[in-house]
Scaffold this active site. Structure first.
Site, PDB file in Angstrom:
ATOM      1  CB  SER A 133      -0.951  -0.043   1.192  1.00  0.00           C
ATOM      2  OG  SER A 133      -1.878   1.012   1.102  1.00  0.00           O
ATOM      3  CG  ASP A 297      -2.575   4.159  -1.409  1.00  0.00           C
ATOM      4  OD1 ASP A 297      -3.286   4.110  -2.427  1.00  0.00           O
ATOM      5  OD2 ASP A 297      -2.543   3.247  -0.562  1.00  0.00           O
ATOM      6  CB  THR A 364      -9.550  -0.049  11.836  1.00  0.00           C
ATOM      7  OG1 THR A 364      -9.896   1.009  12.715  1.00  0.00           O
ATOM      8  CG2 THR A 364      -8.484   0.413  10.876  1.00  0.00           C
ATOM      9  CD  GLU A 383     -10.818   1.933   6.846  1.00  0.00           C
ATOM     10  OE1 GLU A 383     -10.604   1.637   8.039  1.00  0.00           O
ATOM     11  OE2 GLU A 383     -10.178   1.458   5.908  1.00  0.00           O
ATOM     12  CE  LYS A 396      -7.705   1.828   1.710  1.00  0.00           C
ATOM     13  NZ  LYS A 396      -7.609   1.275   3.049  1.00  0.00           N
TER      14      LYS A 396
END
Ligand code: G1P
Ligand code: ZN
Length: 563
Positions: A133, A297, A364, A383, A396
């Site tokens: 990520s 990201d 989470t 989130e 996401k």
């Protein structure tokens, strides 16, 4: 026609390739540290380079996932160091495990949201996404393996726990000895009975987004006097953003910055926040050249949204998308419901109440939205950690959020700051911030956390930052769809005026432990809506530090990252 042409090609390729033999490699000692965290198995590149390390985890994945023999698998990654090697290893192991069809991408480049879409489109049994990520990449950086299930979302804990258990008992793995096909151009290849399709990783994703947003209206905005800047941070979204923004929507060349994926992300830390995407932040927050800015990201699932002199807090972003959802053609008929992770601010809750929508609070991690999305209970979710998405996939989706914001701006023809001011004047404002203390010695972090957890029962009714503590608990969640219980999800102090302080330990770090302190305070419409969040939260910050002894126990004077 196309299918017969490609199956002819594959038949020819298969005929030309002698069947490679399956080799059984034994492991003298199983690995004991392959427990997946919040989002897959994430370790340093060096750890992944140990002999058999990647193979051990992949073997466990193939043993645990249902439908591997004869199934279809999606495979790709964010382009970081180790990506191509891993694709080769996993392809050879897939062949040894009887996978029928492996779909991978040119250059091995596949964003997490695009992978989620491909899994669903091809009814694959799973996807393996090679990414850590937003963690830095390169030989000295991190690598990761994420496993997504047939619904396109992160594998649930029942699967990741089973994978971990399998790794600890592994005596060996199966792999074929063969050259793996080149990823340089699209094509169809065979590895024994395994059909490998190398496809363009951008095409299908772009088509998906074209079905959700009004490209005509957004294109008209971007071709007019509305300069925007997108920072791909030398990670996976470069090719996607170039095609979408500069190609289809007609934004000027140069709109996409750092658009070439690099194995080490150019030495950067591809996390779209004010600390790590500071070049973009400076352009928007200090300069006057751009009306809108965004960054994604490493693997393309996170997003940061900026306006001219305006930072959009991700919790607020979810609330704004919810309030404006029907402006996008894909959501014109309304939403089924919304969800947010527990530490995310309650900004979206207020909008949901106003729209009479169900609103869920989950632990989470994106995997907890999966059941709600599959059951049709929610349409949008998000989130605080710069993640926003919808039921179009099961991850996401960074560029989806960027286009959603551009859709709102194209329809409402106003600035980002005006959207925010209007939103707060209707719904009130949740001042919100997250303070991260990274790379703390693990025993210190756990000592702090366990002490605070032990204090919880005695805190109810005591005073905190001039308020009173109404609830002090360790968050747990019962999934309303399958009834599964997840506990130990973060320490919560709920104050009598609706303010909150939450403390969690990160489940994604690779060095020591990371402590996350989440702070939130609500000011209703008509109150002071123009404060600096750090100032609005100052009394909560001080009280949290005193209660949890953060500075003294970590030895850190201030957080490493504030968002
Ligand atoms: C972090 C975020 C979380 C997100 C995850 C994966 O996890 O806080 O919201 O789902 O990364 O992107 P954490 O390190 O806090 O466990
Ligand atoms: Zn990510």
């Amino acid at each position: 026609m196309t299918s017969s042409a490609s199956s002819d090609a594959s038949a020819a390729a298969m005929a030309a390739t002698p069947s490679p033999s399956v080799r059984q490699v034994s492991l003298s000692t199983p690995f004991t540290d392959q427990k997946p965290g919040t989002s897959g198995l994430r370790k340093s590149s060096r750890q992944f380079e140990q002999p058999h390390y990647l193979e051990s985890f992949v073997e466990a994945v193939f043993r645990v996932l249902p439908g591997v023999a004869g199934g279809t698998l999606i495979l790709g990654g964010d382009g970081r160091y180790g990506n191509r090697r891993a694709i080769g290893v996993i392809a050879r192991m897939a062949a040894a495990h009887g996978v029928a069809r492996l779909i991978t991408t040119t250059g091995g480049i596949l964003s997490t949201p695009a992978a989620s879409h491909l899994i669903r489109k091809h009814q694959a049994i799973a996807g393996i996404i090679l990414s850590a990520s937003h963690n830095p990449g390169g030989p000295e950086g991190d690598f990761g393996v994420k496993v997504n299930g047939a619904n396109g979302g992160p594998a649930p804990e029942s699967i990741t726990d089973a994978i971990f258990a399998a790794t600890t008992a592994l005596d060996g793995y199966r792999i074929v000895d063969a050259e793996t096909p080149s990823l340089d151009v699209p094509g169809v290849h065979a590895l024994g009975d395994l059909r490998i399709e190398v496809i363009d990783g951008v095409d299908d994703y772009v088509t998906l987004l074209q079905g959700l947003f009004d490209f005509g209206a957004i294109g008209a905005l971007l071709r007019g006097d509305f300069p925007i800047a997108f920072d791909a941070m030398h990670a996976v979204t470069g090719p996607y953003a170039s095609r979408l923004l500069e190609g289809l929507l007609g934004a000027p060349a140069g709109t996409v910055r750092n658009g070439t994926p690099l194995e080490d992300f150019g030495g950067g830390h591809p996390d779209p926040n004010l600390t790590y995407a500071h070049e973009l932040a400076e352009l928007l927050l200090d300069g006057d050249a751009y009306r809108f800015g965004a960054a994604c990201d490493g693997d393309g699932d996170r997003n940061m949204i900026l306006g001219h002199r305006c930072f959009v807090n991700p919790s607020d972003s979810l609330a704004v998308l919810t309030a404006n959802a029907t402006l996008a053609p894909g959501y014109a008929s309304g939403l089924a419901g919304v969800a947010r992770s527990m530490p995310t601010s309650a900004a979206v809750d207020v909008v949901a109440r106003d729209l009479n929508l169900p609103c869920y609070e989950t632990p989470t991690g994106w995997k907890f939205f999966g059941n709600l999305l599959d059951a049709g209970r929610i349409t949008l979710c998000g989130e605080e950690s710069f993640g926003t998405g919808s039921d179009h996939i099961r991850e996401k989706d960074g560029l989806w959020a960027v286009l959603f914001w551009l859709q709102i701006l194209a329809t409402r023809r106003c600035s980002v700051a005006e959207v925010m001011a209007d939103h707060w004047s209707r719904f009130g404002r949740h001042y919100y911030s997250r303070h991260d203390y990274e790379a703390i010695a693990s025993d210190r972090a756990h000592g702090l956390y366990d002490r605070l957890k032990g204090l919880l029962p005695s805190l109810v009714g005591t005073s905190f930052a001039g308020r009173s503590i109404a609830t002090a608990d360790d968050f747990s969640y019962t999934d309303p769809v399958d009834g599964s219980l997840t506990s130990g999800q973060g320490l919560r102090l709920l104050l009598d005026d609706g303010s909150r302080v939450v403390v969690r330990l990160s489940g994604t770090g690779t060095q020591g432990a990371t402590l996350r302190l989440y702070l939130e305070s609500y000011v209703a419409a008509g109150g002071n809506l123009d404060q600096d969040p750090q100032q609005a939260l100052a009394d909560l910050i001080t009280a949290a530090d005193q209660l949890a002894e953060i500075r003294s126990r970590t030895g850190m004077e201030r957080p490493t990252v504030i968002t």
